[in-house]
Design a protein around this motif. Structure first.
Motif, PDB file in Angstrom:
ATOM      1  N   SER A 152      25.114  -8.339 110.727  1.00 16.28           N
ATOM      2  CA  SER A 152      26.364  -7.601 110.518  1.00 16.28           C
ATOM      3  C   SER A 152      27.413  -7.982 111.553  1.00 16.28           C
ATOM      4  N   TRP A 167      31.354 -10.000 110.914  1.00 16.57           N
ATOM      5  CA  TRP A 167      32.612  -9.390 111.349  1.00 16.57           C
ATOM      6  C   TRP A 167      33.272 -10.146 112.500  1.00 16.57           C
ATOM      7  N   ASN A 205      37.053 -10.893 112.810  1.00 12.07           N
ATOM      8  CA  ASN A 205      37.664 -10.381 111.569  1.00 12.07           C
ATOM      9  C   ASN A 205      38.170 -11.508 110.672  1.00 12.07           C
ATOM     10  N   LEU A 265      40.081  -2.390 106.060  1.00  4.40           N
ATOM     11  CA  LEU A 265      38.891  -2.617 106.899  1.00  4.40           C
ATOM     12  C   LEU A 265      37.809  -1.585 106.612  1.00  4.40           C
ATOM     13  N   ARG A 266      38.192  -0.336 106.400  1.00  7.05           N
ATOM     14  CA  ARG A 266      37.206   0.694 106.066  1.00  7.05           C
ATOM     15  C   ARG A 266      36.515   0.396 104.739  1.00  7.05           C
ATOM     16  N   ARG A 269      34.120  -2.463 105.251  1.00  4.24           N
ATOM     17  CA  ARG A 269      32.931  -2.073 106.023  1.00  4.24           C
ATOM     18  C   ARG A 269      31.801  -1.652 105.082  1.00  4.24           C
ATOM     19  N   THR A 271      29.549  -4.700 104.149  1.00  4.30           N
ATOM     20  CA  THR A 271      28.967  -5.551 105.188  1.00  4.30           C
ATOM     21  C   THR A 271      27.705  -6.243 104.689  1.00  4.30           C
TER      22      THR A 271
END
Length: 107
Positions: free
Chosen positions: A33, A37, A40, A65-66, A69, A72
């Motif tokens: 994970s 990321w 970014n 971004l949320r 997430r 992921t």
């Protein structure tokens, strides 16, 4: 929503793979994970492709971004495991964007 499927960012995928290989294998952390990321890069790439359309729907960078997430593990499957094709990753992200936009009324 009809977002376009951007070209698969092979250079980002390769960067993720290199970063993951260098991180090692400590079982106390989720290195996969962390690798997807890194810097970014994938979110920035998608935002550059879709940002104008997303802003029109009231989705800010932070909200984007949320949403990402939540994907992921999908990004890990695409970049590190090779078990998810790029169009499928994009489709899943788009579906979440559509759902989020519907729930928020686009704002």
């Amino acid at each position: 929503m009809g977002l376009s499927v951007p070209n698969e960012p092979i250079e980002i995928k390769e960067l993720i793979q290199v970063v993951r290989a260098r991180l090692g294998g400590d079982a106390d952390l989720d290195w996969d994970s962390l690798a997807v990321w890194v810097f970014n890069r994938l979110p920035k790439y998608l935002w550059n492709e879709w940002g104008n359309e997303l802003r029109q729907r009231g989705i800010t960078w932070q909200r984007f971004l949320r949403i990402l997430r939540m994907h992921t593990l999908d990004m890990v499957e695409w970049a590190l495991k090779g078990s998810m094709p790029w169009p499928e990753l994009v489709r899943r992200v788009e579906k979440s964007i559509d759902r989020y936009s519907a729930l928020s009324g686009g704002k």
